[in-house]
Design a protein around this motif. Sequence first.
Motif, short mmCIF file in Angstrom:
data_model
loop_
_atom_site.label_atom_id
_atom_site.label_comp_id
_atom_site.label_asym_id
_atom_site.label_seq_id
_atom_site.Cartn_x
_atom_site.Cartn_y
_atom_site.Cartn_z
N ASP A 137 11.08 8.07 20.28
CA ASP A 137 11.39 7.86 21.70
C ASP A 137 10.09 7.62 22.48
O ASP A 137 9.96 8.04 23.62
CB ASP A 137 12.14 9.07 22.27
N PHE A 138 9.14 6.97 21.84
CA PHE A 138 7.87 6.61 22.46
C PHE A 138 7.28 5.46 21.65
O PHE A 138 7.66 5.23 20.50
CB PHE A 138 6.90 7.80 22.47
N ASP A 139 6.36 4.73 22.26
CA ASP A 139 5.72 3.59 21.60
C ASP A 139 4.38 4.04 21.04
O ASP A 139 3.37 4.02 21.74
CB ASP A 139 5.54 2.43 22.59
N TYR A 140 4.36 4.42 19.79
CA TYR A 140 3.15 4.99 19.19
C TYR A 140 1.99 4.00 19.16
O TYR A 140 0.84 4.37 19.35
CB TYR A 140 3.46 5.46 17.77
N PHE A 141 2.30 2.71 18.94
CA PHE A 141 1.24 1.71 18.78
C PHE A 141 0.96 0.91 20.06
O PHE A 141 0.09 0.05 20.09
CB PHE A 141 1.60 0.75 17.64
N HIS A 142 1.73 1.17 21.11
CA HIS A 142 1.50 0.56 22.42
C HIS A 142 1.50 -0.97 22.39
O HIS A 142 0.74 -1.61 23.11
CB HIS A 142 0.17 1.06 23.02
N LEU A 143 2.34 -1.54 21.55
CA LEU A 143 2.44 -2.99 21.49
C LEU A 143 3.73 -3.50 22.13
O LEU A 143 3.95 -4.71 22.20
CB LEU A 143 2.36 -3.47 20.03
N GLY A 144 4.59 -2.57 22.55
CA GLY A 144 5.83 -2.97 23.20
C GLY A 144 6.91 -3.48 22.27
O GLY A 144 7.95 -3.96 22.71
N LEU A 145 6.69 -3.37 20.95
CA LEU A 145 7.64 -3.89 19.97
C LEU A 145 8.68 -2.83 19.59
O LEU A 145 8.39 -1.64 19.61
CB LEU A 145 6.90 -4.36 18.72
N PRO A 146 9.86 -3.25 19.21
CA PRO A 146 10.93 -2.29 18.87
C PRO A 146 10.84 -1.72 17.48
O PRO A 146 11.44 -0.69 17.18
CB PRO A 146 12.20 -3.12 19.04
N ILE A 147 10.10 -2.39 16.60
CA ILE A 147 10.04 -1.92 15.22
C ILE A 147 8.70 -2.28 14.60
O ILE A 147 8.16 -3.36 14.83
CB ILE A 147 11.22 -2.52 14.39
N TYR A 148 8.14 -1.32 13.87
CA TYR A 148 6.86 -1.51 13.19
C TYR A 148 7.04 -1.17 11.71
O TYR A 148 7.81 -0.28 11.36
CB TYR A 148 5.79 -0.60 13.77
N HIS A 149 6.29 -1.88 10.86
CA HIS A 149 6.32 -1.61 9.42
C HIS A 149 4.91 -1.35 8.94
O HIS A 149 3.96 -2.01 9.38
CB HIS A 149 6.90 -2.80 8.64
N THR A 150 4.76 -0.39 8.04
CA THR A 150 3.44 -0.14 7.47
C THR A 150 3.43 -0.55 6.01
O THR A 150 4.46 -0.55 5.33
CB THR A 150 3.04 1.34 7.57
N GLU A 172 23.04 2.71 -3.69
CA GLU A 172 23.59 2.40 -5.01
C GLU A 172 22.52 1.97 -6.00
O GLU A 172 22.74 1.97 -7.22
CB GLU A 172 24.66 1.31 -4.89
N ASN A 173 21.33 1.59 -5.52
CA ASN A 173 20.22 1.21 -6.39
C ASN A 173 19.20 2.33 -6.55
O ASN A 173 18.08 2.09 -7.00
CB ASN A 173 19.54 -0.05 -5.85
N ASN A 174 19.60 3.53 -6.15
CA ASN A 174 18.75 4.73 -6.24
C ASN A 174 17.52 4.68 -5.34
O ASN A 174 16.57 5.44 -5.54
CB ASN A 174 18.32 5.00 -7.69
N ARG A 175 17.51 3.78 -4.37
CA ARG A 175 16.45 3.81 -3.37
C ARG A 175 16.68 5.00 -2.46
O ARG A 175 17.82 5.33 -2.11
CB ARG A 175 16.45 2.51 -2.56
N MET A 176 15.60 5.67 -2.08
CA MET A 176 15.70 6.91 -1.31
C MET A 176 15.22 6.70 0.12
O MET A 176 14.25 5.98 0.36
CB MET A 176 14.87 8.01 -1.98
N TYR A 177 15.90 7.39 1.05
CA TYR A 177 15.60 7.22 2.47
C TYR A 177 15.48 8.57 3.16
O TYR A 177 16.28 9.48 2.91
CB TYR A 177 16.73 6.42 3.16
N ASP A 178 14.49 8.67 3.99
CA ASP A 178 14.35 9.83 4.88
C ASP A 178 14.35 9.29 6.30
O ASP A 178 13.50 8.47 6.66
CB ASP A 178 13.05 10.58 4.60
N ILE A 179 15.31 9.73 7.11
CA ILE A 179 15.42 9.26 8.49
C ILE A 179 15.09 10.43 9.41
O ILE A 179 15.75 11.47 9.37
CB ILE A 179 16.84 8.73 8.80
N GLU A 180 14.07 10.25 10.24
CA GLU A 180 13.58 11.32 11.11
C GLU A 180 13.67 10.90 12.58
O GLU A 180 13.33 9.78 12.94
CB GLU A 180 12.11 11.63 10.79
N MET A 181 14.13 11.81 13.42
CA MET A 181 14.10 11.61 14.86
C MET A 181 12.83 12.25 15.41
O MET A 181 12.53 13.40 15.10
CB MET A 181 15.33 12.23 15.53
N GLN A 182 12.06 11.51 16.19
CA GLN A 182 10.81 12.01 16.74
C GLN A 182 10.78 11.75 18.24
O GLN A 182 10.69 10.60 18.68
CB GLN A 182 9.62 11.33 16.07
N VAL A 183 10.88 12.80 19.03
CA VAL A 183 10.93 12.67 20.49
C VAL A 183 9.55 12.85 21.12
O VAL A 183 9.18 12.16 22.06
CB VAL A 183 11.93 13.67 21.09
#
Length: 282
Positions: free
Chosen positions: A131-144, A79-90
């Motif tokens: 479906d893999f841990d790209y940064f190998h830190l064991g965390l469930p979520i990463y932000h850049t 509703e605030n015109n923020r845009m989202y792209d959601i990608e599945m990466q296996v």
Amino acid sequence: MSKLLSEEILEKKWQEATIKRDVIFTKVFGESKKLTLELLQIILPKLRIEKIIDIIPEDREKENIVYRGVRFDVYAKDENNRMYDIEMQVVNHHDLGKRIAYYQNKLSSKALKPSQKFFEKNDTYVIFVCDFDYFHLGLPIYHTTMRLKEDLNRIVDTGEYSVILNSRAKDFSSVSPEVKAFLEYVRENKVSNEFTKDLDREVKKVKSSTETRDSFMTWEEKLAEERYYAGKKERKELIVNAIKNQEKLGSSRQDIINSVADFLSIDKEEVAKYYDEEMLVK
């Protein structure tokens, strides 16, 4: 050319397909504002998103060996015109940073109209469900984020945000139970709350569609064919390069054929075929 994958193999692939498969992920979220809204609320609670005003499921044939498409798995706007792209990466292609930049660039092209000022640019969010841990830190979520190299405490506000979810996390203490439940569903189809129950119901609905099943099988066969021909092309290039290297030594046709066949452990007939195609046309 006969089909590379039998009907039995294709059917088995379809029966085993889960939300991790693009065609299912795109159908489930791309055709349900309710589920997409809930997913974004779970992943980005601080945004307090109240409504999805636009959602576009894109054709999953966005990426193959021959063609690099320009489509999102799921594109949404709130509703605030923020845009989202959601990608599945296996599959981990070890290039997630560049993939994020690529999709951010695509979103940014939509986020600013020609007549707008830069400060009016809509915020964009690229979300990768991995479906893999790209940064190998064991965390469930990463932000850049973008930071000033000379002072890492200073953040450069680009209006572009990226979130990487890791279904293979080992420690979920830093996230909500809802994030954990979603990632466990991605990883192993575990239904543990109302949201994953709704997801599972929608996945089963998608898989009951004959049209979606046929589309999935057609695409799997197309991918198999592309990989087959790409493999043949790479094999030919390998043999031809070996032939050319031997020719530089002044060897005869038969010596080159014998040498390359022995070196690559392949039939002499195949080497002779490529030798005649490439060298005798000079």
